[in-house]
Structures are given as structure tokens and as C-alpha cells.
Design a protein around this motif. Structure first.
Motif, PDB file in Angstrom:
ATOM      1  N   VAL A   1       0.828  -1.215   0.000  1.00 15.52           N
ATOM      2  CA  VAL A   1       0.000   0.000   0.000  1.00 15.52           C
ATOM      3  C   VAL A   1       0.859   1.261   0.000  1.00 15.52           C
ATOM      4  O   VAL A   1       0.628   2.200  -0.768  1.00 15.52           O
ATOM      5  CB  VAL A   1      -0.968  -0.005   1.199  1.00 15.52           C
ATOM      6  N   ALA A   2       1.862   1.317   0.863  1.00 12.06           N
ATOM      7  CA  ALA A   2       2.674   2.532   0.985  1.00 12.06           C
ATOM      8  C   ALA A   2       3.378   2.856  -0.324  1.00 12.06           C
ATOM      9  O   ALA A   2       3.361   4.003  -0.793  1.00 12.06           O
ATOM     10  CB  ALA A   2       3.688   2.374   2.110  1.00 12.06           C
ATOM     11  N   ASP A   3       3.979   1.855  -0.959  1.00  7.78           N
ATOM     12  CA  ASP A   3       4.683   2.091  -2.225  1.00  7.78           C
ATOM     13  C   ASP A   3       3.709   2.529  -3.320  1.00  7.78           C
ATOM     14  O   ASP A   3       4.031   3.394  -4.140  1.00  7.78           O
ATOM     15  CB  ASP A   3       5.429   0.821  -2.661  1.00  7.78           C
TER      16      ASP A   3
ATOM     17  N   ASP B   1       2.048  15.588  -3.024  1.00  5.07           N
ATOM     18  CA  ASP B   1       3.037  15.321  -1.973  1.00  5.07           C
ATOM     19  C   ASP B   1       3.010  13.824  -1.645  1.00  5.07           C
ATOM     20  O   ASP B   1       2.026  13.337  -1.052  1.00  5.07           O
ATOM     21  CB  ASP B   1       2.687  16.143  -0.733  1.00  5.07           C
ATOM     22  N   PRO B   2       4.042  13.061  -2.016  1.00  5.49           N
ATOM     23  CA  PRO B   2       4.001  11.604  -1.827  1.00  5.49           C
ATOM     24  C   PRO B   2       3.832  11.176  -0.373  1.00  5.49           C
ATOM     25  O   PRO B   2       3.038  10.288  -0.072  1.00  5.49           O
ATOM     26  CB  PRO B   2       5.344  11.137  -2.399  1.00  5.49           C
ATOM     27  N   GLN B   3       4.583  11.811   0.543  1.00  9.74           N
ATOM     28  CA  GLN B   3       4.518  11.389   1.932  1.00  9.74           C
ATOM     29  C   GLN B   3       3.160  11.698   2.546  1.00  9.74           C
ATOM     30  O   GLN B   3       2.599  10.883   3.290  1.00  9.74           O
ATOM     31  CB  GLN B   3       5.624  12.064   2.751  1.00  9.74           C
TER      32      GLN B   3
ATOM     33  N   ARG C   1      -1.972   9.568   4.536  1.00 14.50           N
ATOM     34  CA  ARG C   1      -3.441   9.554   4.517  1.00 14.50           C
ATOM     35  C   ARG C   1      -3.965   8.178   4.113  1.00 14.50           C
ATOM     36  O   ARG C   1      -4.974   7.710   4.636  1.00 14.50           O
ATOM     37  CB  ARG C   1      -3.930  10.636   3.548  1.00 14.50           C
ATOM     38  N   THR C   2      -3.286   7.546   3.178  1.00 15.88           N
ATOM     39  CA  THR C   2      -3.697   6.208   2.749  1.00 15.88           C
ATOM     40  C   THR C   2      -3.521   5.201   3.871  1.00 15.88           C
ATOM     41  O   THR C   2      -4.386   4.344   4.112  1.00 15.88           O
ATOM     42  CB  THR C   2      -2.881   5.777   1.518  1.00 15.88           C
TER      43      THR C   2
END
Length: 645
Positions: free
Chosen positions: A185-187, A199-201, A206-207
Motif C-alpha cells: 500500500v505505501a509504495d 506530496d508523496p509522503q 493519509r492512505t
């Protein structure tokens, strides 16, 4: 989140036992216990409710289970106590519980009646817990559920009733966590945010915070106009889902956005402050006209309530959504898009406002991309520079001068020890004896500063008010009407003569000045004319707002004054700083350029202005950081006038 419960409990007594049980025997009145039970069911807090100790814990769990999505919905519960029955081991009394649930913002409530009985246990009345206390058909597994049915949002209309903001197809692009291994999920979130330019981070965080099967929206784009968004690149990423939807949108993403505003999912703050009218997931206005008139535009959602019990689901209540009503503006879609196209290359904040002098209708209110979403057109406050000389000329006319009155354009002028000069590059042949008309045409600063003793600050404010600058109005949108100080003296009054010092104006206000000269009377601009079928109040005709005292109300512009101002503004085009407009097709063009310096000398900049009119079109153009009115703002006005034909 749903609205907070606002319990209101009413208990009705229908005790029929002869003489009243408690009066004869000392037994407590069952009405007290019935009222306490009704209050507990209404608030959802069963601690202290008249339930047996064995039932208390189970009751709390089952209350939330049965009410389901209605658990946080405002409701009342009314207890009707029947006749005491003394047969058996202990006295009992039947109790009817009438539920009224405020399921939505409509006038129709959901009601039903459940029942229980109270049993006298020693000196206390208690009720046995059962799901039927919550709904008569709940059985042993009944669950209530509700679903809001969104209302069609009203449209924002433009001139002639044309639809500006209407339903348009969009893609909601996000991460579908249900279709991704948790470890990925994070990637996936970082990859999607990077592709979309977010903003990726922040998106990854949020995800991660969302539920394990949630769809986490990253961005919404128009289905057929993505702009610079790489939709296809996003589509190919693992775990990314594109959801089709419709949203009320303007013709383009930029179209009058600072004025019209945006719509989107309701924020927690809007939900909390809505008194239950807005719930999580609702689409509401978030800014601009969409927020200002949201209650009219969004309508009323419908609600469907169902009961699922014994494996079957049936609908027990429904209300139809009521579509929102339209808001009508005066914006001309074609002219607005032309204005925005002209401003699109401008890097600093900028604006272009176009009015119809005969009616005051705002045809275009464009703010350039450099304004970063702020409505510079209607709310930007700047020194108007030499465009204010139209008002200065009117004050001098009222002091007794005429367009032909002799004046002297000197190289410099000194006011209380401060030296003023003309703009850089001022033509040498314009220095020397001239007339008021010549001073306005060439925009000579020194001549007007030399005439400062003929008018005081209040005279300038009153003249400006006669042209609409600083006058309160009802445009239907928030506006900055401008301010002209009445107490300026010395060098500050000298600066006021040429539109600097403490004078502030918005592009809308300066377009109003030009429109008033064109119309021959003070124009009151209007942008919103109708809200939900109701015409807005007529434009205000009050005194100068925050600019003059009570004795300085706007004096009417006379025919002779208007004719003289038109003559001077025409001379600006034929013989002065706006000669580039002389060959614009159509009727004669009238204009006044302006350059207002700001900042320290080593880092000085200039607000570039021009105002003008042709036929029944008055325009103001501002570029916050430009070279000069003629060189920077002037070409934008010329292109607009040519495109408006």
C-alpha cells in the motif's frame, strides 16, 4: 460524522389504576421509570436506565447494533404508561415507546412505536431487555440502516441563462486498498502521488490511516480535460482505481474559479456547524459562490431507511431528494474565457474586469494564475495610480476649472519638502504650459500636484464616490469597494492627487469608475442577480464606505461633468498615453493609463493599470508587478476590446 444527538424526551402518563398505585400503597410511580427509560433510549446512554442488572451490558451493545447508522441521528422517545396489572407475582405495567427520528433536513420524520413492560422489583420498576423495545419487528437480529440519496445540485448560470457550472463527468483517482496486499500500500500511494504531482509522503500517510478496504481519493479530474494530469500513467499503476462520477463544474478548471468557487466532500468543520443538514460524504460548496449560496444550490437529500431481520430486508421509510435551485450571474462565458486567456501568461497577480455601463452587469471578473486562487478582480486592493486622475479631474472641474483651463506641467513639483516628478520617459514636449485636458492626456503628475490647494482630501473622496469608488454596493459577491481618505494633508494629499498615498481600489472598483463616465451617472456593479428564483436586492445607494464622513455622500455626476471626463479620456487615446487604442475597430475608445509605484527605491515595482470603455463595455486591467500601465496593462485591454467585437 453525523450530527450530535440533541435529545428531547417527553413522557405522557396514562395511569389508570384507581386512586393511583403509589398513592395507596407507597409503591413508586411507574411513570418515573418510564420517563428514565425513554430518556436513556433517546440519548443512547443506558447507564442508570431502569433495566435489570443482567440486561444492562447486553442492552448497550444491542442498542448500537439495532440502530446502526441511525445511532447518532437526532431522535426523541415518548413513553406512554398503561394500566397497572397486579395479577401474578409482581405488578406490571405496559409501556408504549414512540420513536421520532430526524433522519434528514426535510420536514418528514421517521416514526414507529415499540413496546415493553415494567415490572415492580421490590421498590423499583425495571424493564426486561429485548430488541423489540427498539423496533417492534426487530426480532432477535434486526438491524436498521439508512442511506442518503443525494439531491441534484443547482446550476450557476451566466448571462442569458446559459449554464456555467453544471454536471460534468469526472474521474476520481485513488488507491483501492481492498485490491492491494497491505505490504504494497505505501509504495503504491507514493507512486500514485508522484505521478499526479502531489506530496508523496502526505498522501501515503493519509492512505495508511484509512481503513483496510478503503478507497483513498488522491485527485479528481475532468474526464475529457485532464490538463497536465497524467491519467493514463496513473491508470497503469498497481492498486490504482479510477471511479466515474459527475460533479458540478465550470467549462474549464480555471473559469472564474476564485469567484465561482469549488465543490467537494464536506469538511468536518462544515458538518459540525450545519446542525445536521450536512453529513459525511455530502458534496457541498467549499469556496466562492458555491459556498456562499450552498444552501440554495445543494438542495435537500432524500433518505431511505431499511430494517433487516430474519434474513430479509424491507424499506420502512423514504423521502425523495429535492433538487437544488439555480444561482444566476451576469458573467458572459465567452468574454470571461477571453479575459482568462489574456491573463494566462502573466506571472504576477493580475485581473481584468469588464462591466456593461448601461446596467452595471459584470461580464467578466478574471484573476490571472499569478493570483493563486485569490479573486484579485473583486477583492484585490491596490493604489490605482494615474487611473485615479479621472476622479481628480472631476474634483478640479467642481472647483471651477474646465477642460481648457490653463495648467503648467513642470519637470518636478515640491509638496512640503518632498519632490515629485513625472513618470520615467515622460515626453519632453509635454512639459510646459498646457490645459487640464492635456494634463490628463499625458498623465502629468506635477501639474495636478501643483493644483492640490484647489481641492482638499474630502473633495477627492466625494468626486471618487460620484464615480462609484468607495461606495457600498450589493454585487452578490464579496467586493472591495475601495477607500479614499478624507483627512490626507501635506505630501499625503499631494500623493492622493495622483492616485497614491492611502488610496486603495480594486479592479472592480476602477472598472466602475470607467463605467460611470461612460454611463454619465454612478454605476453600481452587480454579478449575482437571482438566487433560487429570488432577485437580489437592488444595488446599494448609500454613502461612501469607510471613505467619507456623513456629510460627504456621493454627489450625482452631471451631464456636463460626464461630457468633460469623456473628452479628457478620449484625449488619452488620441493624443496621450493610450494612443495604441486609436485604431481599435468599433466605436471610439476612451481610456486612462496608470502606474502606481510601490516598494523601496532599490527594489521598487509598479502596479500597471488601465481603465477604459468602448460602446457599452467598460474595462479595468491590473498587473500587480508590471512596467507601466501603457506598456503592460494597455495591450491586454486592446486585445480584449478587439476580441469583444
Amino acid at each position: 460524522m453525523p450530527a450530535r444527538i440533541r435529545p428531547h424526551v417527553v413522557a405522557a402518563l396514562a395511569l389508570v389504576a384507581a386512586g393511583g398505585l403509589s398513592a395507596c400503597t407507597g409503591t413508586p410511580d411507574p411513570q418515573t421509570a418510564a420517563t428514565a427509560l425513554a430518556e436513556a433510549l433517546a440519548t443512547g446512554t443506558l447507564d442508570g436506565a431502569p433495566l435489570s442488572a443482567a440486561d444492562s451490558e447486553r442492552a448497550t451493545t444491542e442498542l448500537d447494533e439495532v440502530l446502526g447508522t441511525l445511532a447518532e441521528t437526532p431522535r426523541t422517545v415518548v413513553a406512554d404508561v398503561g394500566e397497572v396489572e397486579e395479577a401474578g407475582d409482581a405488578p406490571t405495567v405496559p409501556v408504549e415507546l414512540t420513536w421520532t427520528v430526524d433522519v434528514d433536513a426535510s420536514d418528514t420524520d421517521l416514526t414507529w412505536t415499540s413496546s415493553t413492560e415494567l415490572t415492580l422489583d421490590g421498590d423499583s420498576w425495571t424493564a426486561p431487555w429485548a430488541r423489540r423495545m427498539l423496533h417492534p419487528d426487530a426480532g432477535t437480529d434486526g438491524v436498521l440502516s439508512s442511506r442518503r440519496v443525494p439531491a441534484d445540485r443547482g446550476e450557476i448560470l451566466g448571462a442569458g441563462g446559459s449554464a456555467i457550472v453544471t454536471s460534468r463527468e469526472v474521474w476520481r483517482i485513488g488507491i483501492d486498498k481492498a485490491n492491494l496486499p497491505e505490504a504494497d500500500v505505501a509504495d503504491a500511494a507514493v507512486a500514485l502521488a508522484t505521478t499526479l504531482g502531489l506530496d508523496p509522503q502526505a498522501f501515503a500517510d493519509r492512505t495508511a490511516a484509512a481503513g483496510p478496504r478503503a478507497f483513498v481519493e488522491a485527485i479528481v479530474v475532468r474526464r475529457y480535460d485532464h490538463g497536465d494530469v497524467d491519467v493514463e500513467g496513473a491508470r497503469r499503476l498497481p492498486g490504482v482505481l479510477l471511479v466515474e462520477d459527475v460533479l458540478p463544474l465550470a467549462p474549464t478548471a480555471a473559469f472564474a474559479r476564485p469567484v465561482l468557487g469549488t465543490v467537494g466532500a464536506a469538511t468536518a468543520e462544515l458538518i459540525e456547524n450545519s446542525d445536521g443538514a450536512i453529513q459525511a460524504g455530502d458534496v457541498v460548496g467549499l469556496s466562492g459562490l458555491q459556498q456562499q449560496y450552498d444552501e440554495t444550490l445543494r438542495g435537500l437529500p432524500g433518505t431511505t431507511v431499511a430494517l433487516t431481520a430474519g434474513g430479509a430486508t424491507r424499506e420502512i421509510f423514504s423521502t425523495e431528494p429535492r433538487a437544488g435551485s439555480d444561482v444566476t450571474t451576469t458573467l458572459d462565458p465567452r468574454l470571461q474565457m477571453v479575459a482568462e486567456s489574456l491573463l494566462s501568461p502573466v506571472k504576477s497577480p493580475s485581473a481584468l474586469v469588464a462591466l456593461r455601463p448601461s446596467t452595471g452587469e459584470v461580464l467578466a471578473a478574471a484573476s490571472g494564475p499569478g493570483s493563486a486562487g485569490f479573486s484579485t478582480a473583486t477583492l484585490g486592493g491596490y493604489a490605482p495610480g494615474s487611473t485615479f486622475k479621472v476622479a481628480t479631474a472631476l474634483a478640479l472641474l467642481r472647483s471651477g476649472l474646465t477642460t481648457d483651463s490653463p495648467m503648467d506641467c513642470t519637470p518636478t513639483a515640491v509638496a512640503d519638502g518632498r519632490e515629485f516628478s513625472n513618470y520615467p520617459g515622460f515626453p519632453a514636449d509635454a512639459v510646459g504650459p498646457t490645459t487640464l485636458e492635456g494634463v490628463i492626456a499625458t498623465s502629468c503628475n506635477t501639474a495636478l500636484i501643483g493644483a492640490r490647494d484647489r481641492v482638499d482630501a474630502a473633495d477627492l473622496a466625494t468626486a471618487a464616490a460620484s464615480l462609484g469608488l468607495g461606495v457600498a454596493l450589493e454585487a452578490g459577491v464579496p467586493t472591495l469597494v475601495g477607500e479614499v481618505p478624507t483627512d490626507a494633508t501635506g505630501t499625503e494629499h499631494a500623493a492622493s492627487m495622483i492616485g497614491q498615498g492611502r488610496i486603495v481600489a480594486s479592479p472592480l472598483a476602477m472598472a466602475t469608475v470607467a463605467a460611470s463616465v461612460a454611463a454619465g451617472s454612478r454605476v453600481s456593479p452587480v454579478l449575482v442577480t437571482d438566487v433560487g428564483g429570488k432577485s437580489l436586492p437592488a444595488a446599494a445607494d448609500g454613502a461612501v464606505e469607510a471613505a467619507t464622513d456623513e456629510t460627504s455622500a456621493p454627489a450625482p455626476l452631471t451631464d456636463d461633468e460626464a461630457a468633460a471626463l469623456r473628452r479628457m479620456m478620449r484625449a488619452v487615446v488620441t493624443d496621450g498615453t493610450a494612443s495604441f487604442l486609436v485604431d481599435v475597430p468599433g466605436g471610439e475608445v476612451f481610456a486612462k493609463t496608470g502606474t502606481a509605484e510601490f516598494g523601496a527605491q532599490e527594489a521598487a515595482g509598479a502596479h500597471a493599470w488601465i481603465v477604459g470603455f468602448q460602446d457599452d463595455l467598460a474595462v479595468a486591467v491590473l498587473v500587480e508587478d508590471g512596467f507601466s500601465g501603457a506598456a503592460t496593462a494597455g495591450p491586454l485591454l486592446e486585445e480584449l476590446l478587439r476580441a469583444a467585437r
